[in-house]
Structure formats: structure tokens, C-alpha cells
Write an enzyme that holds these catalytic residues in place. Sequence first.
Site, mmCIF file in Angstrom:
data_model
loop_
_atom_site.group_PDB
_atom_site.id
_atom_site.type_symbol
_atom_site.label_atom_id
_atom_site.label_comp_id
_atom_site.label_asym_id
_atom_site.label_seq_id
_atom_site.Cartn_x
_atom_site.Cartn_y
_atom_site.Cartn_z
ATOM 1 N N TYR A 158 0.835 -1.200 0.000
ATOM 2 C CA TYR A 158 0.000 0.000 0.000
ATOM 3 C C TYR A 158 0.869 1.249 0.000
ATOM 4 C CZ TYR A 158 -2.494 3.787 2.260
ATOM 5 O OH TYR A 158 -2.999 5.015 2.587
ATOM 6 N N THR A 166 -11.433 6.469 7.545
ATOM 7 C CA THR A 166 -10.490 5.378 7.743
ATOM 8 C C THR A 166 -9.030 5.822 7.623
ATOM 9 O OG1 THR A 166 -11.047 4.804 5.454
ATOM 10 C CG2 THR A 166 -12.008 3.464 7.203
ATOM 11 N N GLU A 167 -8.833 7.054 7.240
ATOM 12 C CA GLU A 167 -7.503 7.689 7.262
ATOM 13 C C GLU A 167 -7.687 9.185 7.379
ATOM 14 O OE1 GLU A 167 -4.897 7.324 3.980
ATOM 15 O OE2 GLU A 167 -4.841 5.145 3.989
ATOM 16 N N SER A 168 -6.986 9.802 8.307
ATOM 17 C CA SER A 168 -6.822 11.253 8.303
ATOM 18 C C SER A 168 -5.644 11.604 9.201
ATOM 19 C CB SER A 168 -8.080 11.971 8.788
ATOM 20 O OG SER A 168 -8.028 13.345 8.429
ATOM 21 N N HIS A 181 -7.664 13.697 3.786
ATOM 22 C CA HIS A 181 -6.499 14.350 4.377
ATOM 23 C C HIS A 181 -6.514 15.851 4.093
ATOM 24 C CE1 HIS A 181 -4.520 10.584 5.469
ATOM 25 N NE2 HIS A 181 -4.939 10.113 4.303
#
Length: 393
Positions: free
Chosen positions: A25, A329-331, A293
Site C-alpha cells: 500500500y 479510515t484515514e486522516s 487528508h
Amino acid sequence: MRVSNLVRLVPLLSVVLALPTNPKYLHEHKDKRDIVTKVVYVTVGEEEATSTSQAVLLNGQFGLEAGNNQRTTTTLQQEITSSTNTEIPVSITTTANSISAAAAIIDSTTTSTTPTSAVVTSTSPASSSSASSSVSDAGAKGISYSPYSNSGGCKSLSEIKSDLSILSNYDVIRIYGVDCDQVANLLQAKASSQKLFLGIYYMDQIQAGVETIQAAVSSYGSWDDIYTVSIGNELVNAGEATPSQIKQYIDTGRSALTSAGYTGPVVSVDTFVAVINNPDLCNYSDYIAVNAHAYFDYNTAAADAGTWLATQIDNVYKACGSSKNVLITESGWPSKGDTYGAAIPSKANQETAIAAIKEKCGSQTLLFTAYNDYWKSPGQYGVEQYWGIYSSE
């Protein structure tokens, strides 16, 4: 104006999305919010677009994420001139929240993006508690983790145990694949109260991925240790799959997981703008799982990262019909790299951004990421290695 005519990309000026150079990834290929100039030919006057989801197709193929407008609605109106049934070139220099400006031009019913019930107070899905708005002692729902050494090799179980020892306050640990025995190792290394957000990365190996997960669970835990399984990460954003293909992947993964004894949530993670631009994606996952983001917004400073993220949660919630919970799920925020408009990477700004995210929407966020990923290439802005919240630099 028909949607098919709204987005006739002839010609397209040099829009190139970077592809991963490492089989693991890579954060760098996911979030291309560069300011891009493209020419779009728009046929005006046949019929009116009727929804924001139609209007946002202007940016739907380029992985651009929502941010503040680079141009005003007035400027875009001047460029999209109303010459009946006439094709005119429209030059749009934008970051992705010009989708909102375009929507306002074409659809006068565009709603406000002020966060409402989507943030923290939204109702959890009745079928699962996995997208609930509880928050861990760490101030966020969870955090992502990569089990790779600086050179890209696999970390040992003892190294993973050491890494996770300071992450015990997080309810959820997210990983992205099944290589390096990471599912088995994380099951052994995590705290007993923690759950794992698992990922199957390769879509031609879904069955094999499920079998690896099943074997690890049988040996080192139970299905109760698994918070969610993701089938794919940002495939639509990267142009590697269509929404209909995502449905096929999720159906394949869900079937295999059910046969293996798993009854928890199954999702496919994508960027929030990919979901907004492709609302069919809302129908396939058990809840909406998106990455976002603020650094790549260009106009958002670290102190405003939480407010920005809360707005994107609400945008996704509304795009999905206000019917499913949203989990980020991402930041995160990079500690080193290039300044990108108002976004300045530094350790101090990373701490500021993370604190803001926790304050505004920590209960709906998995932070990115636990440690710096030196095995990655630096990327266009030199930030890809430096998102580690618990790294010293």
C-alpha cells in the site's frame, strides 16, 4: 444539460495520476489534489442537470478531493456560457471543491455543507456497532499501522509487539493487507480489548486473502477480534476499478468471509470525493468508509484540519442519502515535506492537526498513521514517509 455531455473530456490536458511503484500500500498514489488545468467541452442548453451528484462529475475521474474553491461561482458561470446547444471549451483550474461551485451553477438546490447529524451524532447502523461513535482513550476511534521495516521488509512479531505497546489506548488498529503474516502477528500483538480493521489489497486474490485471514483468526483469536474487513483501498479514486466492479469485489469478499464464519461489516474504502462523485458506492458497503487528508486541500491550515474533516464527513453522509454512518479510515498530517498552500508540514503542525481532528470528529476517525513509513518513496510533495504520529520526526 445531459450528464453525458457535461463531462466530455475532449481534449484532456496532461492529467496523469501516479501509480504505485511498490506492491505494498502506497499513500502517495491515493490523494492527488494537485491544482490541475484541464479543458472540458460542455454542451449547454439541452436540459438542466438536476443534482449535485451530476455536477460533481466534472472532477470525478481525477481523484481530486474536496477542498476550498480555487475559483468563485461567478468565475465559473462566466466560463460556462449559455450558448444554446453549442459546445464551448471551459478551462477549469481547480482543487476538488470546485465541484461545489460547479454544482451551485448547474443545480440551484445545492445544500449547505455545514456539518449536521453526520458528525458524531449520526445513528449507528442497526446491523452493526462497528461504525458507532464511541471514542477510545487515545481521543480517536483508531489508528492505521504498517508492519514494514524501513527497507520494506517484514517486521518480526517482537517488533510489532513493541510498536503496538504504545497504541493500546486505540480501540481499532487498521492494516491494509495480509502479507508478512501481519494478520496473525497483529492478533498476537494487540491488546485484548482492541479490534482489527483488516484489508484485502489485491482484487485478484480475494479468496486467498480470506483464507489467510481465516487461518490467522483460527490460530490466534476469533472473529470477535475483527472490526471490519475492507475489500480494496481507493480503487475508484486511482482509476483501477469502476463502482460496478467494486460491487463485484465486495460481493466476492462477503461471500468468502461468510463461508469462513465472519458475520461483521464488509466495506470497500475509497477517498471521500470518489464516494461523493460515485454515490452508487454507498450501496455496497455496510457503512461508508472513506479516506480524507486536509493537508492536500491547499487552503486548509493544520489548526483547521478538524473542521475541514467534519465538513467532509457531512458531505459524504448527504451524498449517501443520510442513510449510513460514515467512518474516516484515514486522516492525518505530515511532519515533513513541502509546504502546500496553507498546509505546512512540521511536527508541531502535525500535533495541532491531530488534536483538531480528535476534538471535532475523533470518534469517527482512524488516524493516519502510527509510525513513519520510510519504505515508501517521498512522493511529489516529499511527505509520503512522514505521517507517523508516534515517530520522532
